[in-house]
Design an enzyme around this catalytic site. Structure first.
Site, PDB file in Angstrom:
ATOM      1  N   ASP A  69      44.584  42.891  76.544  1.00 40.52           N
ATOM      2  CA  ASP A  69      43.721  42.916  77.707  1.00 40.52           C
ATOM      3  C   ASP A  69      43.860  41.581  78.361  1.00 40.52           C
ATOM      4  OD1 ASP A  69      41.045  44.149  78.884  1.00 40.52           O
ATOM      5  OD2 ASP A  69      40.737  41.882  78.401  1.00 40.52           O
ATOM      6  N   GLU A  85      48.449  43.806  79.895  1.00 43.47           N
ATOM      7  CA  GLU A  85      47.814  43.929  81.026  1.00 43.47           C
ATOM      8  C   GLU A  85      47.603  42.765  82.015  1.00 43.47           C
ATOM      9  OE1 GLU A  85      43.474  45.187  82.995  1.00 43.47           O
ATOM     10  OE2 GLU A  85      43.649  43.697  81.639  1.00 43.47           O
TER      11      GLU A  85
END
Ligand code: GLC
Length: 531
Positions: free
Chosen positions: A202, A266
């Site tokens: 993330d 990401e």
């Protein structure tokens, strides 16, 4: 060739996939009960891996992206035994499992943060980024957070500010601190030893900030893609060169336990900087990074081609693109592109060179479902793309027997059961495309070459080749039905005719001979032609 290069990934937002206990919220047993939809049963989609958004213990300020215990399951989603059942069920079907690793921040409720906040001398304090107030008593600098307002939150008890790149409930970890590397390495080890196959990592670009806390310049008049937001150009607190050290640290932690684990990063940054996160050679940093410029493209042939070819141009020779059209943070592409585009968009996503990541529900054409006025649950406005999976035409849509946590879309018109029974449905097309991809070396791993088409509007056409297999893909993007010369830029190098392998239009049959100098395409039609 790795398993994930020819593979197809599928993102599950666990809160909305399937609810096994009637509390209106999806859970791990719900996912286990629905694995047949994904792989290993007659009529499965045939995807190769699932990425499950976070289900770790969390107060839920960011619906799981604020973790208070990285190695425990939040009771809303189940318990360790339900996780083990899910993992075993997936692996039995040959379906790999990726978890969401959130290295950049914890929840304010995480014991590390609570301890560090309790006293300036607690050793946990240095796991986070604390700073004294500016001389006027205000925040240490003017950095803004992704979700708005200052990126600094005042802590009355200890008399300092802490940094948060996202919500104030998500204090940023300080990756300049070796203990953070160690602790996150333990999280990686825990889940890999438990049997998972890798991680989606993330918000990696926020993991390092300027230690001098230099002020960001104001946002530019000509917008800097992805870096200008909340009034400033995030020069000093996003995508710093040292972020690659964090990626490599996670990579080393994974390699120690399970070499070859998949790491998918990401980061919303321009493609030329994204390529850096793939490292210098395979297995050095991330294996894959999401191509968000592609996700942000309109349904327009020129801009899609430009996004695809930017990745082709900027990635290292060993780099492999990774694309999604939708996810839990952005409006669904059924809403952005319009329903008419969905069949051709599926063909595009599953025939480009690279690993596609499908977002649950896109295979049946789920669109955004706006919630009731004034009742938003996500403060950043992302509820509409996160609504429950529509399994059947019945109250609760086969998602829940209770009251769903978010309003459910039109399950009478759009649901898995009806589409599974209809060979012309979008779901059946996804299955066919995934099967086609798995059986075709050109689609799974072949080279890519864009083609100039005439007229130069509306159609995105490309070649995929491997050995003797050559496929020409033509995608009409919302323009007009018409005849297109796909030989315009390649006359002499391509044969004059090809054979239709698959059309997104249900009434066209495979085997049809196609004259490549005058390819008839309906609006929003896609074709795979063998040449
Ligand atoms: C990522 C997640 C998003 C979350 C944010 C903070 O962008 O996809 O849902 O809010 O990180 O963790």
């Amino acid at each position: 060739m790795t398993w994930w290069q020819p593979g197809v990934l599928y993102q599950i937002y666990p809160r909305s996939f399937a609810d096994s206990n009637g509390d209106g919220i999806g859970d791990l047993d719900g996912i286990t009960a629905r694995l047949d939809h994904l792989r290993g049963a007659p009529g499965s989609l045939g995807v190769d891996a699932i990425w499950i958004s976070p289900f770790f213990r969390s107060p839920g300020a960011d619906f799981g992206y604020d973790v208070s215990d990285y190695t425990d399951i939040d009771p809303v989603y189940g318990d360790p035994a339900s996780f083990d059942r899910l993992l075993a069920g997936a692996h039995q079907r040959g379906l790999r499992v990726l978890l969401d690793l959130i290295p950049g921040h914890t929840s304010v409720e995480h014991p590390w943060f609570r301890a560090g906040r309790s006293s300036r001398t607690d050793p946990h304090r240095r796991l986070y980024i604390w700073a004294d107030p500016a001389p006027d008593g205000g925040p240490p600098n003017g950095w803004t957070s992704t979700f708005g307002g200052s990126a600094w939150e005042w802590d009355e008890g200890s008399g300092q500010y802490y940094l948060h790149s996202f919500y104030p409930e998500q204090p940023d970890l300080d990756w300049r601190e070796p203990a953070v590397h160690e602790r996150m390495g333990e999280v990686v080890r825990f889940w890999l030893e438990r049997g998972v196959d890798g991680f989606r990592v993330d918000a990696i670009d926020r993991s390092m900030k300027d230690p001098l806390l230099r002020e960001n310049p104001p946002a530019s008049s000509t917008e800097r893609r992805f870096d200008d937001f909340r009034g400033q150009y995030h020069l000093w607190n996003k995508d710093r060169p040292e972020v690659l050290d964090v990626v490599r640290s996670v990579r080393r932690a994974a390699e120690r336990v399970k070499p070859g684990s998949l790491l998918l990063g990401e980061s919303y940054i321009p493609i030329e900087r994204l390529a850096r996160y793939l490292g210098d050679r395979p297995g050095d940093a991330f294996d894959l990074v999401f191509d968000f410029p592609f996700l942000s493209s309109d349904w327009e042939a020129g801009s899609l081609r430009q996004a695809v070819e930017a990745a082709e141009a900027h990635f290292p020779p060993s780099g492999w693109p990774c694309r999604a059209l939708s996810n839990h943070d952005n409006p669904r592409h059924a809403t952005r592109f319009g329903r008419g585009a969905l069949r051709a968009a599926a063909m595009l996503s599953l025939t480009l060179r690279g690993t596609p990541v499908l977002y649950m529900g896109e295979e049946i054409g789920m669109a955004d479902v706006p919630g009731p006025e004034g009742k938003a649950l996500d403060r950043a406005g992302r509820d509409a793309a996160r609504t429950p999976m529509q399994w059947r035409n019945e109250p609760g849509a086969g998602f829940t027997s209770g009251e769903p946590w978010l309003r459910i879309g039109d399950s009478a018109r759009v649901n898995v059961a009806d589409q599974a029974a209809d060979r012309d449905s979008l779901l059946s097309l996804y299955r066919r495309l995934i099967a086609e991809r798995a059986a075709s070396p050109a689609l799974a791993s072949g080279s890519y070459r864009g083609l100039d088409t005439a007229p130069q509007t509306g159609v995105f056409a490309y070649l995929r080749e491997s050995g003797t297999e050559r496929l020409l893909i033509a995608i009409e993007c919302g323009g007009r039905a018409g005849s297109h010369d796909l030989l315009a830029a390649a006359r002499g190098r391509l044969p004059a005719q090809g054979t239709l392998r698959l059309s997104t239009a249900p009434d066209r049959t495979a085997g049809e001979r196609i004259d490549l100098s005058a390819v008839p395409l309906a609006s929003d039609e896609g074709l795979i032609i063998a040449i």
